[in-house]
Design an enzyme around this catalytic site. Structure first.
Site, PDB file in Angstrom:
ATOM      1  CB  THR A  46      -0.965  -0.120   1.194  1.00 16.18           C
ATOM      2  OG1 THR A  46      -0.216  -0.236   2.285  1.00 16.18           O
ATOM      3  CG2 THR A  46      -2.014  -1.040   0.973  1.00 16.18           C
ATOM      4  CE1 TYR A 109     -16.380   1.791   0.842  1.00 20.50           C
ATOM      5  CE2 TYR A 109     -17.353   0.222  -0.403  1.00 20.50           C
ATOM      6  CZ  TYR A 109     -17.437   1.235   0.086  1.00 20.50           C
ATOM      7  OH  TYR A 109     -18.420   2.119  -0.105  1.00 20.50           O
ATOM      8  CE1 TYR A 135      -0.306  -4.436   6.732  1.00 20.58           C
ATOM      9  CE2 TYR A 135      -0.402  -3.979   4.115  1.00 20.58           C
ATOM     10  CZ  TYR A 135      -0.195  -3.508   5.256  1.00 20.58           C
ATOM     11  OH  TYR A 135      -0.043  -2.097   5.841  1.00 20.58           O
ATOM     12  NE  ARG A 140      -2.433   2.215   4.367  1.00 19.61           N
ATOM     13  CZ  ARG A 140      -2.306   3.251   3.674  1.00 19.61           C
ATOM     14  NH1 ARG A 140      -3.138   3.353   2.909  1.00 19.61           N
ATOM     15  NH2 ARG A 140      -1.316   4.122   3.839  1.00 19.61           N
ATOM     16  CE  LYS A 164       3.235  -4.099   6.546  1.00 21.63           C
ATOM     17  NZ  LYS A 164       3.291  -3.368   5.426  1.00 21.63           N
ATOM     18  CB  ILE A 206       6.756  -5.184   6.192  1.00 23.30           C
ATOM     19  CG1 ILE A 206       7.124  -6.675   6.086  1.00 23.30           C
ATOM     20  CG2 ILE A 206       6.737  -4.542   5.036  1.00 23.30           C
ATOM     21  CD1 ILE A 206       6.172  -7.655   5.223  1.00 23.30           C
TER      22      ILE A 206
END
Length: 293
Positions: A46, A109, A135, A140, A164, A206
């Site tokens: 991202t 979303y 992840y 987000r 992650k 990360i």
């Protein structure tokens, strides 16, 4: 998968002033990171503004990154989204043999249930020839992948090798460490909590900040992995304010501002993101002068 221990960096995607991908800037960034001692590169997570890149641009960025890296560090490709079939097709058609794994963000979303998240990754794992890193970044995506779902995936699919984790929940991190398979990798997805996460068993980070400060961050992470947290603590504390500033106007605007100050690449971002403000640029420059030079 020891190649994913230590410091991975989620690469920014440099852009020219006309908005096209700046490949010379990307080359400079890759060399900056390799020279800075990081352990692996993550292309088009991202932080790479992936949502604004076309399919052809992504393919070219992956190919160029592999070419410039030239086998020096392990490579991870970011391939994620909220349409399982589209992401599955992208993973199935991914052919670059210089990449060692895929990082795939939990669907955003749509806010799927935990069963939906599980079925999404089950679908991807059955299509992928490369190992997959989960992840989880609720800030987000709008939903959290629970520790139960993470560990269920880890136990059920051999090619899902790690996660992650950017939920910010130590309750969740503790549960993953307790319930995961022994060889499943817990990786910090947040720079400011990499040190305490490693203290409970995470294998590294990360990083976003590592784009700008690869040597400082990678040295700190190595000390943590050796168990020398006292020696790592000064760097950890020094990075806190710089990290806060870098994220204060959105990622990757802040870190790109710093990369421009360092002469690595320009600070151009694609809409709907905008460049870091003059005030933020000044604050970042002051932090660098105060703590690093």
């Amino acid at each position: 998968m020891n190649k994913f221990h230590g410091t991975g960096v989620a690469l920014v995607t440099p852009f020219n002033t006309d908005g096209t991908v700046d490949y010379q800037g990307l080359k400079a960034l890759i060399n900056h990171l390799v020279d800075g001692g990081i352990d692996y590169l993550v292309s088009l997570g991202t932080t790479g503004e992936t949502a604004t890149l076309s399919k052809d641009e992504k393919k070219k960025v992956w190919e160029f990154t592999a070419e410039i890296n030239n086998g020096r560090l392990p490579l991870v490709a970011g391939i994620g989204g909220n349409d399982s079939q589209v992401i599955g097709d992208a993973i199935k058609s991914f052919e670059n043999n210089q990449y060692s794994a895929i990082l795939s963000v939990s669907p955003y979303y749509s806010k799927p249930t935990q069963e939906g998240i599980y079925q999404h990754y089950k679908y991807l794992s059955e299509l992928s020839e490369l190992p997959i890193l989960l992840y989880n970044v609720p800030g987000r995506t709008g939903s959290n992948m629970s520790s139960e779902t993470t560990c269920r995936l880890a136990h059920d699919f051999k090619n899902i090798i790690g996660t992650k984790e950017a939920s910010g929940s130590f309750e969740q991190f503790n549960q993953i460490m307790r319930d995961k398979p022994a060889d499943f990798l817990l990786i910090s997805g947040d720079d400011p909590i990499a040190l305490p996460m490693i203290s409970i068993g995470a294998v590294g980070v990360i990083s976003v900040v590592g784009n700008a400060l690869p040597r400082m961050l990678s040295d700190m992470i190595r000390l943590c992995l050796k168990g020398d947290f006292a020696a790592a603590l000064p760097a950890h504390l020094s990075l806190l304010e710089i990290t806060r500033l870098m994220f204060s106007e959105g990622n990757p605007a802040g870190v790109k501002a710093t990369l421009k100050q360092l002469g690595v690449c320009d600070d151009v971002v694609r809409l709907p993101l905008v460049k870091a403000s003059t005030g933020l640029n000044k604050s970042l420059a002051a932090q660098f002068e105060r703590h690093l030079y």
